[in-house]
Scaffold this motif. Structure first.
Motif, PDB file in Angstrom:
ATOM      1  N   MET A  18      -6.528  12.558   2.172  1.00  0.00           N
ATOM      2  CA  MET A  18      -7.081  11.709   3.224  1.00  0.00           C
ATOM      3  C   MET A  18      -8.586  11.837   3.206  1.00  0.00           C
ATOM      4  O   MET A  18      -9.123  12.916   3.493  1.00  0.00           O
ATOM      5  CB  MET A  18      -6.511  12.147   4.582  1.00  0.00           C
ATOM      6  CG  MET A  18      -7.035  11.365   5.763  1.00  0.00           C
ATOM      7  SD  MET A  18      -6.509   9.632   5.714  1.00  0.00           S
ATOM      8  CE  MET A  18      -7.241   9.032   7.211  1.00  0.00           C
ATOM      9  N   ASP A  19      -9.248  10.770   2.780  1.00  0.00           N
ATOM     10  CA  ASP A  19     -10.686  10.688   2.877  1.00  0.00           C
ATOM     11  C   ASP A  19     -11.386  11.923   2.294  1.00  0.00           C
ATOM     12  O   ASP A  19     -12.183  12.572   2.976  1.00  0.00           O
ATOM     13  CB  ASP A  19     -11.062  10.502   4.360  1.00  0.00           C
ATOM     14  CG  ASP A  19     -12.479   9.961   4.490  1.00  0.00           C
ATOM     15  OD1 ASP A  19     -13.033   9.498   3.469  1.00  0.00           O
ATOM     16  OD2 ASP A  19     -13.026  10.014   5.608  1.00  0.00           O
ATOM     17  N   SER A  62      -1.198   9.257  -0.243  1.00  0.00           N
ATOM     18  CA  SER A  62      -2.401   8.922   0.523  1.00  0.00           C
ATOM     19  C   SER A  62      -2.048   8.550   1.955  1.00  0.00           C
ATOM     20  O   SER A  62      -1.346   7.560   2.201  1.00  0.00           O
ATOM     21  CB  SER A  62      -3.128   7.757  -0.147  1.00  0.00           C
ATOM     22  OG  SER A  62      -3.918   7.071   0.798  1.00  0.00           O
ATOM     23  N   GLU A  63      -2.557   9.326   2.879  1.00  0.00           N
ATOM     24  CA  GLU A  63      -2.306   9.061   4.303  1.00  0.00           C
ATOM     25  C   GLU A  63      -2.878   7.701   4.714  1.00  0.00           C
ATOM     26  O   GLU A  63      -2.248   6.928   5.418  1.00  0.00           O
ATOM     27  CB  GLU A  63      -2.929  10.179   5.148  1.00  0.00           C
ATOM     28  CG  GLU A  63      -2.779   9.942   6.623  1.00  0.00           C
ATOM     29  CD  GLU A  63      -3.134  11.157   7.463  1.00  0.00           C
ATOM     30  OE1 GLU A  63      -3.155  12.288   6.929  1.00  0.00           O
ATOM     31  OE2 GLU A  63      -3.395  10.972   8.661  1.00  0.00           O
ATOM     32  N   ARG A  64      -4.083   7.429   4.236  1.00  0.00           N
ATOM     33  CA  ARG A  64      -4.744   6.172   4.606  1.00  0.00           C
ATOM     34  C   ARG A  64      -3.888   4.962   4.202  1.00  0.00           C
ATOM     35  O   ARG A  64      -3.686   4.028   4.976  1.00  0.00           O
ATOM     36  CB  ARG A  64      -6.105   6.079   3.894  1.00  0.00           C
ATOM     37  CG  ARG A  64      -6.882   4.823   4.217  1.00  0.00           C
ATOM     38  CD  ARG A  64      -8.014   4.592   3.218  1.00  0.00           C
ATOM     39  NE  ARG A  64      -8.874   5.754   3.068  1.00  0.00           N
ATOM     40  CZ  ARG A  64      -9.858   6.067   3.920  1.00  0.00           C
ATOM     41  NH1 ARG A  64     -10.095   5.294   4.953  1.00  0.00           N
ATOM     42  NH2 ARG A  64     -10.585   7.138   3.727  1.00  0.00           N
ATOM     43  N   ARG A  65      -3.386   5.005   2.980  1.00  0.00           N
ATOM     44  CA  ARG A  65      -2.624   3.862   2.486  1.00  0.00           C
ATOM     45  C   ARG A  65      -1.312   3.687   3.272  1.00  0.00           C
ATOM     46  O   ARG A  65      -0.897   2.570   3.558  1.00  0.00           O
ATOM     47  CB  ARG A  65      -2.357   4.037   0.989  1.00  0.00           C
ATOM     48  CG  ARG A  65      -1.737   2.839   0.316  1.00  0.00           C
ATOM     49  CD  ARG A  65      -2.683   1.643   0.251  1.00  0.00           C
ATOM     50  NE  ARG A  65      -2.077   0.507  -0.415  1.00  0.00           N
ATOM     51  CZ  ARG A  65      -2.573  -0.722  -0.404  1.00  0.00           C
ATOM     52  NH1 ARG A  65      -3.712  -0.984   0.211  1.00  0.00           N
ATOM     53  NH2 ARG A  65      -1.964  -1.693  -1.029  1.00  0.00           N
ATOM     54  N   ASP A  98      -8.099   8.348  -2.903  1.00  0.00           N
ATOM     55  CA  ASP A  98      -8.795   8.436  -1.615  1.00  0.00           C
ATOM     56  C   ASP A  98      -9.883   9.524  -1.641  1.00  0.00           C
ATOM     57  O   ASP A  98      -9.946  10.388  -0.761  1.00  0.00           O
ATOM     58  CB  ASP A  98      -7.828   8.656  -0.447  1.00  0.00           C
ATOM     59  CG  ASP A  98      -8.493   8.277   0.893  1.00  0.00           C
ATOM     60  OD1 ASP A  98      -9.611   7.713   0.874  1.00  0.00           O
ATOM     61  OD2 ASP A  98      -7.897   8.553   1.952  1.00  0.00           O
ATOM     62  N   ARG A 153      -0.763   4.559   6.399  1.00  0.00           N
ATOM     63  CA  ARG A 153      -1.098   3.998   7.717  1.00  0.00           C
ATOM     64  C   ARG A 153      -1.422   2.512   7.601  1.00  0.00           C
ATOM     65  O   ARG A 153      -0.964   1.709   8.404  1.00  0.00           O
ATOM     66  CB  ARG A 153      -2.303   4.742   8.326  1.00  0.00           C
ATOM     67  CG  ARG A 153      -1.962   6.155   8.785  1.00  0.00           C
ATOM     68  CD  ARG A 153      -3.120   6.782   9.545  1.00  0.00           C
ATOM     69  NE  ARG A 153      -2.877   8.193   9.822  1.00  0.00           N
ATOM     70  CZ  ARG A 153      -2.191   8.659  10.874  1.00  0.00           C
ATOM     71  NH1 ARG A 153      -1.701   7.820  11.752  1.00  0.00           N
ATOM     72  NH2 ARG A 153      -2.012   9.950  11.044  1.00  0.00           N
ATOM     73  N   ASN A 154      -2.210   2.152   6.606  1.00  0.00           N
ATOM     74  CA  ASN A 154      -2.599   0.749   6.480  1.00  0.00           C
ATOM     75  C   ASN A 154      -1.420  -0.147   6.101  1.00  0.00           C
ATOM     76  O   ASN A 154      -1.317  -1.275   6.574  1.00  0.00           O
ATOM     77  CB  ASN A 154      -3.749   0.599   5.488  1.00  0.00           C
ATOM     78  CG  ASN A 154      -5.049   1.128   6.080  1.00  0.00           C
ATOM     79  OD1 ASN A 154      -5.136   1.350   7.292  1.00  0.00           O
ATOM     80  ND2 ASN A 154      -6.048   1.349   5.246  1.00  0.00           N
TER      81      ASN A 154
END
Ligand code: LLP
Length: 433
Positions: free
Chosen positions: A406-407, A42-45, A23, A47-48
């Motif tokens: 995260m990003d 990975s926070e994004r992963r 990320d 959440r998704n």
């Protein structure tokens, strides 16, 4: 998105001039900054993954709840992320309940599914206000002596199990889990007579399931049993919980679980049967653990040794089965890449081994990888589920650290243990002083 090594790309893994980025964060920078071994999440992963499961089911059935199965990864920050997403939580120990409450989960959003549960644990659970899903008549009777909960759920053995290894098949004849059909009616009758008002029914057939069929067969069985209870005891169900077990592909030849097809088949069957049996509109629950966090996690481990024997080419790294036990425990395959040589072709066959003094301390066997040197950084992928949560201090090695990305940003979410962690709670008996 470029492919990383032999891997299916996903939204967080990226090859930037040969260096693995998670990320937007360089794996090399993380290893430099926090040392290795290091779990990177990975926070994004996360959440998704959560949203994908929730949306895929809830667009097909009105009342859906996703219970994140905390055992896969109980880091507080991960729990907090899922709490923010609106997830519910599947806990299996007082410790998991404790951590979930700390992360902000309200007790109403926690379902406790224990096995071999002690009386003091039942007391703790009653007091904390979580919903208890009983695993035996023994547990139910002991619970009812302690308190009369408003709601009780019963874990049923739906007679069919599945999973990536026999150790993770949690239903069927050989399984210690759940109550068999002939005792299920008795369980609900006992609870009803004790004054319990609301009911749920649950199953969990196993873990790491990549096909749809085991879920539909077990769902059919569970709903049949729910119907029998409904007819014989005269109760309805607030929720029907189909458990977790949604698999993630690890090996290159494995195909992804078809989540749409799973949700389609399961919700269609569910809707048809609850209508046929007159069960109203109970909430449909699922309890994924692995599916939410597995591919959100990477284990970074540094190469310290390259050893060539007449038979093998070993790469010695600083993570062993104390850090990631799945390969040693289940023979599990985890994809591995050389994080600083993503753009180099595979040239040699390597076996990646850890520092634990057992021959079973193998992270990855016979992998074709670029030519590896001491100091290289290995990334073990799909390590976010049952990685840190199953790690230990075996060989007196302090547990490693965890970082969240995260990003393009990152933060330490669990400190590395130190040598002093090894002393914690130890005492000499008086006669040795
Ligand atoms: N619900 C219950 C009651 C469970 O016992 C489990 C996992 C789950 C849900 C979540 O299963 P999942 O969706 O993660 O497959 N250590 C093994 C996996 C053990 C799973 C135990 N129960 C592994 O590393 O493969």
């Amino acid at each position: 998105m470029q492919r990383v090594g032999m891997l299916r790309p996903n939204e967080i893994l990226e090859d930037r001039e040969g260096v693995l980025h998670i990320d937007g964060v360089s794996a090399l920078e993380l290893a430099e900054r926090f040392d290795t071994p290091l779990y990177v999440m990975s926070e994004r992963r996360i959440r998704n993954n959560y949203r994908r499961v929730y949306e895929t089911f809830s667009k097909r059935y009105r009342k859906v709840k996703v219970y994140y199965s905390a055992k896969a990864n109980t880091n507080l920050s991960i729990l907090k992320i899922l709490e923010e997403e609106g997830s519910c939580l599947d806990a299996v120990s007082p410790g998991e309940v404790f951590l979930a409450l700390k992360a902000g989960f309200k007790p109403e959003r926690i379902l406790y599914t224990g096995t071999s549960v002690r009386d003091d644990e039942l007391r703790f659970l009653s007091e904390s206000g979580v919903t208890i899903n009983v695993d035996s008549l023994s547990q139910l009777r002991r619970l009812l002596k302690i308190s009369t909960p408003e709601t009780i759920s019963v874990r049923v053995n739906p007679e069919v199990g599945a999973g990536h290894h026999e150790h993770v098949v949690t239903a069927g004849r050989e399984s210690k889990f759940g109550i068999w059909e002939e005792k299920v009616v008795e369980a609900y009758r006992t609870a009803l007579e004790a004054g319990v008002k609301h009911f749920g029914i649950q199953m969990h057939i196993g873990s790491g399931i990549l096909s749809v069929e085991p879920f539909t067969v077990a769902t059919e069985n569970l709903l049949k049993i729910a119907n029998r209870v409904h007819e014989e005891v005269g109760i309805g169900f607030e929720f029907i919980d189909l458990g977790g077990g949604l698999g993630v592909p690890y090996k290159p030849e494995e195909e992804e679980l078809n989540l749409d097809l799973l949700a389609e088949k399961v919700t269609a069957l569910y809707r048809e049967r609850v209508e046929q049996y007159g069960l109203g509109e109970p909430t449909l629950c699922v309890e994924p653990g692995r599916y939410i966090v597995c591919d959100a996690g990477v284990l970074l481990t540094r190469v310290n040794t390259v050893k060539v024997t007449p038979f093998k080419r070993f790469v010695g790294v600083d993570a062993g089965f104390n850090t990631l036990i799945r390969p040693a425990m289940y023979g599990s395959y985890h994809p591995v890449v050389v994080a600083n040589r993503l753009n180099e072709p595979g040239e040699e066959t390597y076996t990646i081994v850890g520092p634990i003094c057992e021959s079973g301390d193998i992270l990855a066997k016979d992998r074709m990888l670029p030519r590896i040197q001491e100091g290289d950084l290995i990334a073990v992928l799909n390590a976010g589920a049952y990685g840190y949560s199953m790690s230990s201090q075996y060989n007196s090695r302090p547990r490693c650290a965890e970082v969240l990305v995260m990003d393009g940003e990152y933060a330490l979410i669990r400190e590395r243990e130190t040598l002093h962690s090894l002393l914690e709670g130890q005492h000499y008996p008086p006669w040795l002083k």
